[in-house]
Design an enzyme around this catalytic site. Structure first.
Site, PDB file in Angstrom:
ATOM      1  CE  LYS A  85      -3.918   2.073   2.509  1.00 37.34           C
ATOM      2  NZ  LYS A  85      -4.824   1.949   3.679  1.00 37.34           N
ATOM      3  CB  SER A 160      -8.000   3.978   2.651  1.00 38.42           C
ATOM      4  OG  SER A 160      -7.136   3.332   3.585  1.00 38.42           O
ATOM      5  CB  SER A 184      -8.449   1.100   5.619  1.00 41.22           C
ATOM      6  OG  SER A 184      -9.216   2.271   5.732  1.00 41.22           O
TER       7      SER A 184
END
Length: 509
Positions: A85, A160, A184
């Site tokens: 990420k 997210s 997330s």
């Protein structure tokens, strides 16, 4: 469309790839190249990645192959590819946090998670797309465009960390790293049919994680199976003196727990169904899939008990005061003076004007909304009424967990109230967007461990549903035991893993 092929390298799980690598049946270069080819073929449609480091990944894979040939490889995941990420710092790739504010920024140091991955020989393929500064539940808030759910390209992959979950579901990577501030990791896992784990707060170092809400942020593993998540968990977890909130205790034996769960039942395990996290307001297909999962846990020998956590109903408003307040403080560092974007610096403007112009241009609407909410909540005259009260609610939620775990070993609920919604459906309705995290937020506020594991498809729309499992702080192994037992039983009764039923993208020829 065709289904995922278990015969191809990209169709294998991380543990299957690791076994082939250790047996010398395949090289890391071959495995890495196969995944790079898959990314090249499908990511134009999925947009899971913001940056793909093909040369760096292949160089890392060659080093692993050389080490293995010399007999020096010890890590179980050495040579297995991973998607990272884009909120964790990397010295060899940009870290943008999905924002124009950090476009092209290459950090001067690796995050502890990044360093531990490299030391274990895990091959980092690239950086995945995300909601800007991890603020969102759909990955639509990325400054670089939305990621799409491989189950249905018109739907969101969660947020997210939607880029990481989509990379797994599209078979672009067997492993991924996410971060979980209010769900997330788990919410994207649920809507893409993958496994996502939020470790105990402090169990995985936050050093090098670009902060959104420091008392809530937590890196964690994302995978297609519970065992793969456990293997990755053991690589990234452990005490880190660079993180003042890091817990100085041994890493829970999560791999052993996953293996125990997969090979045995749940006799003697007490499972609590949280009364406040189901029923009205939940999509009927999600509720039915969850109810079936609870019956499966009971069939495995678990004792199922209904548990009340009354203050969970206040978790969402408490979170949306605490998280924006911490965000308004953390994002003050993006001031156009030290690094990142700078706008209007023509010599005729003051530092304050340059800062204002930069923040106007660099931050997206959701980030600005949360900064304003947080600044207001922390302002003189409102601190006690808003932020102070939210912290009191946080304490009550933590007490609810403590009381519940005196009765049961784990708690369960749906991971999300609905399946993946369509892209654009909630963009203009922030409250509807925030409700996607209704079930996941309590564990962030309390700091305990939680996992989402696939529990079938909704009978309404054929989209994945997630079962959330919650365990006490530093008892992460309970997640893996229960999750692996459920996963094994479900796979045995439903003709294999759910992920193998994801509609695959057509590969360009």
């Amino acid at each position: 469309m065709t289904t995922a092929s278990g015969g191809s390298l990209t169709g294998l799980t991380a543990s299957e790839l690791a076994a082939k690598l250790q047996a010398g049946e395949v090289t890391s270069v071959e495995v890495t190249q196969a995944h790079l080819d898959r990314i090249a073929a499908v990511d134009q449609e999925v947009h899971a990645f913001l940056h793909v480091d093909a040369d760096g990944a292949l160089a890392a894979a060659r080093r692993v192959d050389e080490e293995r040939a010399a007999g020096n490889t010890t890590s179980p995941l050495a040579g297995v590819p991973l998607a990272l990420k884009d909120v964790l710092t990397t010295t060899d790739m940009p870290t943008t946090c999905g924002s124009k504010m950090l476009e092209g920024w290459v950090p001067p140091y690796d995050a502890t998670v990044t360093r531990r991955l490299r030391e274990a020989g895990v091959v980092i393929l690239g950086k995945t797309n995300m909601d800007e500064f991890a603020m969102g539940s759909s990955t639509e808030n990325s400054a670089y465009g939305p990621t799409r759910n491989p189950w249905d390209l018109e739907r969101i992959p969660g947020g997210s960390g939607g880029g990481s979950s989509a990379a797994l579901a599209a078979f672009e990577a067997p492993l991924a790293i996410g971060t979980d501030t209010g769900g997330s990791i788990r919410q994207p896992g649920a809507v893409t049919g993958t496994v996502g784990v939020k470790p105990t707060y402090g169990g995985v170092s936050r050093y090098g994680l670009v902060a959104f809400s420091s008392s809530l942020d937590q890196p964690g593993p994302c995978a297609r199976t519970v065992l793969d998540a456990a293997l990755l968990h053991e690589v990234i977890a452990g005490h880190d003196p660079m993180d003042s909130t890091s817990i100085n205790q041994p890493v829970p034996q999560v791999v052993a727990a996953a293996e125990q769960g997969a090979s045995g039942g749940l006799q003697g395990v007490r499972v609590g169904v949280v009364r406040e996290l189901s029923g009205d307001g939940y999509q009927p297909g999600v509720q039915r899939a969850f109810d079936a999962a609870v019956k499966q846990l009971s069939a495995l020998g678990a004792e199922v008990i209904e548990v009340s956590c009354p203050h969970f109903t206040y978790a969402l408003p408490a979170y949306y005061l605490i998280a924006p307040s911490e965000c308004s403080s953390n994002l003050a560092r993006f001031d156009a003076m030290r690094y990142g974007l700078r706008v209007g610096d023509d010599g005729a403007r003051s530092a304050e004007e340059v800062m204002s112009l930069t923040r106007e241009a660099g931050f997206g609407p959701e980030v600005k909304r949360r900064i304003m909410l947080g600044t207001y909540a922390l302002s003189s005259g409102y601190y006690d009424a808003y932020y102070g009260q939210a912290q009191k609610v946080r304490t009550l939620i933590t007490r609810d967990f403590t009381a519940a775990f005196e009765q049961v070993d784990v708690l369960v609920s749906p991971t999300t109230p609905t399946t993946a919604f369509k892209i654009g459906e909630r963009v203009d309705d922030p409250m509807a967007m925030y409700l996607a995290d209704l079930c996941t937020i309590p564990s962030n506020l309390a700091g305990n461990a939680a996992m989402s594991v696939p529990c079938g498809l909704s009978d309404e729309d054929g989209l994945p549903v997630g079962l959330q499992i919650m365990a006490p702080a530093m008892a992460d192994e309970w997640l893996y035991r229960v999750g692996a037992a459920y996963e094994a039983a479900r796979n045995a009764t439903q003709d294999g893993p759910l992920i193998n039923r994801v509609p695959q993208l057509e590969v360009a020829r």
